[in-house]
Design a protein around this motif. Structure first.
Motif, PDB file in Angstrom:
ATOM      1  N   SER A  74     -16.758  39.257 -52.328  1.00 12.17           N
ATOM      2  CA  SER A  74     -16.245  38.525 -51.159  1.00 12.17           C
ATOM      3  C   SER A  74     -14.977  37.789 -51.571  1.00 12.17           C
ATOM      4  N   ALA A  87     -14.575  34.701 -50.883  1.00  9.86           N
ATOM      5  CA  ALA A  87     -15.077  33.411 -51.355  1.00  9.86           C
ATOM      6  C   ALA A  87     -15.413  33.473 -52.847  1.00  9.86           C
ATOM      7  N   TYR A 128      -9.207  27.363 -46.523  1.00  7.81           N
ATOM      8  CA  TYR A 128     -10.328  28.135 -45.989  1.00  7.81           C
ATOM      9  C   TYR A 128     -11.629  27.321 -46.112  1.00  7.81           C
ATOM     10  N   GLU A 170      -2.652  27.833 -49.877  1.00  8.02           N
ATOM     11  CA  GLU A 170      -2.995  28.888 -48.918  1.00  8.02           C
ATOM     12  C   GLU A 170      -1.783  28.989 -48.006  1.00  8.02           C
ATOM     13  N   SER A 173      -4.229  35.879 -48.160  1.00  6.65           N
ATOM     14  CA  SER A 173      -4.920  36.778 -47.218  1.00  6.65           C
ATOM     15  C   SER A 173      -4.078  37.074 -45.983  1.00  6.65           C
ATOM     16  N   LYS A 215     -10.209  41.428 -44.857  1.00  5.71           N
ATOM     17  CA  LYS A 215      -9.257  41.405 -43.757  1.00  5.71           C
ATOM     18  C   LYS A 215      -8.412  42.686 -43.768  1.00  5.71           C
TER      19      LYS A 215
HETATM   20  C1  LIG Z   1     -11.798  35.269 -44.742  1.00  5.43           C
HETATM   21  C2  LIG Z   1     -11.006  34.408 -45.601  1.00  5.43           C
HETATM   22  C3  LIG Z   1     -11.450  34.034 -46.874  1.00  5.43           C
HETATM   23  C4  LIG Z   1     -12.820  34.369 -47.399  1.00  5.43           C
HETATM   24  O1  LIG Z   1     -12.999  35.713 -47.592  1.00  5.43           O
HETATM   25  P1  LIG Z   1     -14.430  36.442 -47.444  1.00  5.43           P
HETATM   26  O2  LIG Z   1     -14.098  37.835 -47.751  1.00  5.43           O
HETATM   27  O3  LIG Z   1     -14.886  36.202 -46.045  1.00  5.43           O
HETATM   28  O4  LIG Z   1     -15.353  35.801 -48.423  1.00  5.43           O
HETATM   29  C5  LIG Z   1     -10.604  33.278 -47.661  1.00  5.43           C
HETATM   30  N1  LIG Z   1      -9.391  32.886 -47.227  1.00  5.43           N
HETATM   31  C6  LIG Z   1      -8.941  33.217 -46.001  1.00  5.43           C
HETATM   32  C7  LIG Z   1      -7.586  32.768 -45.592  1.00  5.43           C
HETATM   33  C8  LIG Z   1      -9.722  33.980 -45.147  1.00  5.43           C
HETATM   34  O5  LIG Z   1      -9.270  34.279 -43.933  1.00  5.43           O
END
Ligand SMILES: *Cc1c(COP(=O)(O)O)cnc(C)c1O
Length: 390
Positions: free
Chosen positions: A81, A83, A107, A150, A181, A204
């Motif tokens: 993940s 996370a 996040y 971020e 991300s 994503k």
């Molecule tokens: C979704 C997301 C995460 C976490 O990722 P997962 O794959 O859901 O564990 C971290 N940072 C951002 C900006 C996200 O959109």
């Protein structure tokens, strides 16, 4: 960086698997040795050998090579993940007594780690408005070990000056971590700007089809080896081979999907900006975006995710708008084929809602792979349900 080569060929030794165009899913937990000496050598360095799939796996290795190259990094680890990637990146660089400077509103589960888990280990975090470099300078303490970024964030798209922060951190011996991300390495390359560790939720855009949860962490060889031999192996949070294979498949179309979504997002933004029920649209490449100059300096694109503030006097109007959409799904996440919406007010009790607060009237829209007309017609349906069309 030749993206076509990376996504179509790099690390694919097809002659080793029947010249198959799609790589095999090596669904094996363990790998056998012919001699005790070979086994001994592998045990001494699991980072460099195939021993056990909690460590390395051939399907995952293909993906790792491609993702590292896309980020311009020496190496990459892939987690089950985003996370888990965040957790490994941070935990591997702090010890009891250390201090972290983080952008405010990172996040949600990163915040939980900073607020709940790390204090138990004696690590404290200061949140700052990351838009101003001075805020970093002011927040850094003698025991600051890590800066967490971020850029952009996924609700208001606040960005940080990655080059300037990397320079500041290097001078102070502080490790920098950036969640990329939103942009993916197609639109932003933090490693090349001096950031130490860059991560993404591969759930994503990398997956792109809403069928995998995964995370990517890239950095230099020394740091990635250290993380592999500690947090990665002890927590056992690596990706499974089948999911790695799905991400390789997702990568094949990543640039094409982003290009399409970029065009569609532009049309959707234009539609929303003109709509009488929309107070404002927040999107990094918009003329009205407060950090537009910095956006242009460090991002080569943006797409898909945007926020608009609806003119509503009552929370029920926002709920009605969302519930009348027929194609845009109400769901978390983004980066897949399907358009999605989340009203900010879904995260609060109805009695808490204040229409004077524009944040409460935020709607986060993800523009998927559908045609622009299809998405716009659906939004129009939502607005018409409130009695006001375009
Ligand atoms: C979704 C997301 C995460 C976490 O990722 P997962 O794959 O859901 O564990 C971290 N940072 C951002 C900006 C996200 O959109």
């Amino acid at each position: 960086m030749d993206i076509s080569y990376i996504i179509n060929e790099l690390a694919e030794d097809r002659e080793n698997y029947f010249n198959a165009v799609a790589p095999p899913i090596v669904q094996s937990s363990n790998f056998a040795f012919k001699t005790v000496d070979e086994m001994r050598e592998a045990f001494a360095d699991e980072y460099s050998a195939l021993v056990y799939s909690r460590g390395r796996n051939p399907t995952v290795d293909i993906l790792r090579a491609k993702l590292a190259a896309l980020d311009g990094a020496e190496d990459c680890l892939v987690f089950n993940s985003g996370a888990a990637a965040i957790f490994a990146a941070v935990l591997s660089n702090v010890k009891s007594g250390d201090h972290i400077v983080s952008v405010d509103k990172p996040y949600a589960w990163a915040q939980k780690m900073f607020n709940v888990i790390l204090p138990r280990l004696g690590v404290t975090t200061t949140y700052i408005n990351g838009r101003e470099i001075e805020n970093f300078e002011r927040a850094i303490l003698p025991n600051t070990a890590l800066i967490y970024l971020e850029s952009p964030n996924s609700w208001d798209y606040a960005i940080q000056d990655l080059r300037a922060i990397a320079e500041l951190a290097k001078a102070e011996g502080i490790v920098t971590v950036c969640d990329n991300s939103y942009c993916t390495p197609i639109y932003q390359r933090p490693i090349e700007m001096g950031i130490d560790l860059v991560l993404q939720s591969a759930t994503k855009y990398i997956s792109g089809h809403s069928d995998v949860v995964a995370g990517v962490l890239c950095g230099n060889k020394a740091m990635m080896t250290r993380i592999f031999n500690s947090e990665f192996m002890t927590v056992g949070s690596g990706i499974q081979p089948f999911n790695a294979w799905l991400l390789i498949r997702g990568l094949r179309t990543l640039p094409v999907r982003l290009e399409h979504i970029t065009k569609t997002t532009h049309r959707v933004v234009e539609y929303l900006k003109r709509h009488p029920m929309v107070e404002s649209v927040i999107f990094p490449f918009e003329e009205s975006f407060p950090q537009l100059e910095l956006v242009k300096k460090q991002m080569s694109g943006a797409c898909g995710l945007l926020t608009f503030i609806i003119k509503a006097t009552d929370i029920l109007q926002i709920e009605k708008f969302c519930e009348n959409l027929q194609h845009i799904l109400m769901a978390v996440s983004w980066g897949g084929h399907e358009s999605l919406i989340i009203p900010k007010c879904s995260g609060m009790k109805r009695s808490f809602f204040k229409s004077e607060n524009p944040d409460h009237r935020m709607l986060r829209l993800y523009v998927g792979l559908e045609d622009a007309e299809y998405i716009i017609a659906d939004l129009e349906r939502g607005f018409l349900s409130l009695g006001i069309g375009d």
